[in-house]
Design an enzyme around this catalytic site. Structure first.
Site: not given
Ligand code: ZN
Length: 306
Positions: A209, A240
């Protein structure tokens, strides 16, 4: 010889699970078909979690079934437990990713289990899968491997221990996920080396990320360490729901640009990939799209690797 790097598009799962808007099923299927037609060899198209927990994934079975009709595409689905893996398999998924959080806090928030309990669930999934006539590949994905927004520091030794446990459980592959985007390139190098020393070539993939803007630098560090499979999301969607502060995945089109420019072949047509942003925009009119190529277009100096 040009080295091949596999890019797996995770936007339809990691991206849409946290998007503000809800992409209609028909448009989602069209978007996935466009990404596949651009040459992306693997797409994580959905997750088999209860619809009340992640409503955007309620159509995953339908989406998987449609995606398996696309020629040459490896269709990947995420499943947190045996029930989800059975549903993912029934829909025709070629590969099933099972998340295993390294940090106890994220494990409870995301899976309502301890890391050790989740490894036991993975062992049950592997055992069940092996009894099937056409078993899907099972990947154990170590979430929060580089740090956690709930628990803070995640020791490398804990990642190595869980990677060994997943290998012992019989997974086909292991991936390392920087779920919240806290990693730095030196940490990526060190952790890839440590996990590879423990489980060898079973360590296949990085899931990065871009929270701190270090996503591509981290991918490069992984590449230098011999990792040749990367997850990424078109327009840098993602995050998330159970990891506060997580932001989007590394941007697929920017990753492909970097790889091809450096002489690594991805098999992906960058111009066609960029065109798939239009369908994403149509499906999620309110969500922010990210990425250098989306803003600036393809540089006139760009040359593909092969
Ligand atoms: Zn992820």
């Amino acid at each position: 010889m040009t080295q091949r790097v596999t890019v797996c598009e995770v936007g339809p799962r990691d991206g849409l699970q946290i998007a503000h808007g809800r992409m209609p099923t028909a448009l989602k299927s069209r978007w996935i078909a466009e990404i596949a037609a651009a040459g992306v060899p693997e797409i994580e198209v959905g997750s088999f979690v209860p619809a009340r927990v992640v409503p955007a994934m309620a159509d995953s079975a339908e989406i998987v079934r449609a995606a398996t009709a696309l020629p040459g595409l490896t269709v990947v689905a995420l499943a947190p437990n045996l029930r989800g893996a059975q549903d993912a398999h029934a829909a025709g998924s070629h590969k099933i990713v099972i998340p295993v959080s390294v940090s106890a806090g994220h494990s409870q928030a995301n899976l309502r289990r301890s890391p050790a309990e989740q490894v036991a669930e993975v062992a049950r999934i592997v055992a069940w899968t092996r009894e099937q006539p056409r078993p899907a590949r099972i990947e154990g994905a170590l979430s929060t491997a580089f740090g956690c927004s709930i628990d803070g520091v995640v020791p490398a030794s804990a990642v190595v221990t869980l990677a060994e446990a997943l290998a012992a459980a019989g997974v086909d592959s292991v991936s390392l996920a920087d779920t919240v985007g806290y990693a730095n390139p030196a940490q990526v190098r060190a952790l890839v080396r440590a996990v590879r020393a423990a489980v060898g070539a079973r360590l296949e993939r990085l899931h990065l990320h871009d929270t701190m803007g270090l996503g591509l630098a981290n991918a490069l560090a992984g590449l230098d360490e011999g990792i040749v499979k990367f997850d990424a999301a078109l327009a840098g969607l993602g995050g998330c729901p159970f990891a506060p502060g997580a932001s989007g995945n590394i941007v697929t089109e920017d990753l492909v640009f970097m790889l091809e420019s450096m002489g690594f072949s991805t098999g992906i047509d960058l111009a066609r990939l960029l065109e798939a942003r239009a369908t994403l925009r149509a499906g999620l009119p309110e969500d922010e799209l990210h990425g250098g190529l989306g803003r600036a277009g393809i540089p006139r100096t760009f040359q593909t690797a092969a």
